[in-house]
Design an enzyme around this catalytic site. Structure first.
Site, PDB file in Angstrom:
ATOM      1  N   ILE A  76       0.825  -1.201   0.000  1.00 18.22           N
ATOM      2  CA  ILE A  76       0.000   0.000   0.000  1.00 18.22           C
ATOM      3  C   ILE A  76       0.864   1.257   0.000  1.00 18.22           C
ATOM      4  CG2 ILE A  76      -0.266   0.170   2.513  1.00 18.22           C
ATOM      5  CD1 ILE A  76      -2.953   0.903  -0.177  1.00 18.22           C
TER       6      ILE A  76
ATOM      7  N   SER B 226      11.178   0.445   8.127  1.00 16.58           N
ATOM      8  CA  SER B 226      10.557  -0.783   7.647  1.00 16.58           C
ATOM      9  C   SER B 226      11.513  -1.946   7.844  1.00 16.58           C
ATOM     10  CB  SER B 226      10.190  -0.654   6.167  1.00 16.58           C
ATOM     11  OG  SER B 226       9.530  -1.806   5.696  1.00 16.58           O
ATOM     12  N   ARG B 227      10.972  -3.087   8.185  1.00 18.84           N
ATOM     13  CA  ARG B 227      11.819  -4.266   8.359  1.00 18.84           C
ATOM     14  C   ARG B 227      12.255  -4.855   7.026  1.00 18.84           C
ATOM     15  NH1 ARG B 227       8.583  -8.338  12.015  1.00 18.84           N
ATOM     16  NH2 ARG B 227       6.930  -7.635  10.593  1.00 18.84           N
TER      17      ARG B 227
ATOM     18  N   LYS C  12      -6.013   2.896   7.086  1.00 19.63           N
ATOM     19  CA  LYS C  12      -7.205   2.206   7.580  1.00 19.63           C
ATOM     20  C   LYS C  12      -6.910   0.720   7.760  1.00 19.63           C
ATOM     21  CE  LYS C  12      -8.450  -0.339   3.920  1.00 19.63           C
ATOM     22  NZ  LYS C  12      -8.773  -1.771   3.932  1.00 19.63           N
TER      23      LYS C  12
ATOM     24  N   ASP D 155     -11.230  -6.340   6.122  1.00 20.06           N
ATOM     25  CA  ASP D 155     -10.168  -5.459   5.631  1.00 20.06           C
ATOM     26  C   ASP D 155     -10.647  -4.681   4.401  1.00 20.06           C
ATOM     27  OD1 ASP D 155      -7.135  -4.700   5.615  1.00 20.06           O
ATOM     28  OD2 ASP D 155      -7.563  -5.369   3.575  1.00 20.06           O
TER      29      ASP D 155
END
Length: 305
Positions: A13, A35-36, A88, A166
């Site tokens: 996303i 971020s991993r 969201k 979702d």
């Protein structure tokens, strides 16, 4: 003033929506990320939000990681005096989002619980047209192929991952924007034998006037995908389709502005920051919580990705 922003969670996303919009925005400068696994092309990508906040001079953060881990990242960012954009759903529970709202108010920063489908091209026109109409019935169909849209994403099936809600919460975000207040009367959640979250939901709502409102969510649909909201009124039929990007009234297609969901979200975020305000609407998430409270549960066959 340009708002220096960092993204947390560089996944699909973020790459598909957030990064392109931020790169084109006159209000924001995307300077870093945490971020991993993913990376941004310009600026340093840190491993954790704590590392990012300690190393970078930024004004805001955009949280794009799964909802189960979003609270702690938001809490840390708000404590550091940063404005926070929540993808969201804004959290895994209603209470955690309310705690973040209170923390942001005390710290004097902006918290924005974003609902991108409310910024679909047809939603505002639909809301305005329905405003003075008497509703007869509402039918929501939100059916898609989870294997296409969420391949290999195990988190969506875990507790807090929301399963079919979702995408379904996108429909609820539109419904809560264009309809009078409504509430759940009964429902059915279909949960695969090997999963913790539902793969389908059939929900029945009503409002103060007794309008029947039905929402059908399903993640097993192949072929053409369905994202429709049909509203029968005393003045004709309104149909929002393709997730709110197309609008017909009595079969006549309406002229709409170009698609700009995430541009609309970031325009709103910038305006909130400038005004020193927050926007934390949890109505769509509350309907999901109500479904878990009141709907019947039925086990269905195991789902394998």
């Amino acid at each position: 003033m340009v708002i220096r922003i960092g993204i947390v969670g560089v996944g699909k996303i973020a790459r598909d929506q957030h990064i392109p919009v931020l790169d084109a925005s006159p209000d924001f400068d995307l300077v870093t990320a945490a971020s991993r696994h993913g990376r941004i092309e310009h600026g340093v990508t840190h491993t954790t939000i704590e590392e990012m906040l300690a190393a970078e001079d930024i004004d805001a953060v955009s949280l794009c990681q799964p909802p189960q881990v979003r609270f702690e990242a938001a809490r840390v960012a708000i404590a550091a005096g940063k404005h926070v954009f929540l993808e969201k759903p804004p959290g895994a529970t209603l209470t955690e989002v309310e705690l973040l709202r209170d923390q942001a108010r005390e710290k004097g920063v902006t918290l924005f619980a974003s609902w991108h489908s409310r910024y679909a091209a047809g939603v505002e026109t639909a809301r305005a047209w329905l405003a003075d109409k008497s509703l007869h019935s509402v039918h929501i169909e939100w059916k898609e192929d989870v294997r296409h849209w969420h391949p290999g994403q195990a988190w969506i099936w875990e507790a807090g991952g929301m399963g079919v809600f979702d995408p379904g919460i996108n429909a609820l975000s539109i419904a809560t924007a264009i309809l009078p207040g409504f509430f759940l009367t009964e429902g059915l959640l279909e949960i695969p034998a090997n999963r913790a979250s539902p793969i389908a939901a059939d929900l029945h709502f009503t409002d103060a006037a007794g309008t029947p409102i039905r929402a059908e969510f399903d993640w097993r649909q192949t072929g053409p995908q369905t994202w429709d909201i049909k509203v029968e009124t005393d003045a004709g039929t309104l149909l929002l389709s393709k997730g709110g990007s197309e609008l017909r009234i009595d079969g006549v297609e309406q002229t709409l502005p170009p698609e700009a969901e995430y541009r609309g979200l970031y325009d709103r975020f910038a305006a909130l920051i400038a005004a020193g305000e927050s926007d934390v609407d949890v109505a769509p998430l509350r309907h999901v919580a109500d479904a878990y409270l009141r709907a019947e549960r039925r086990q269905v066959e195991a789902f394998e990705d």
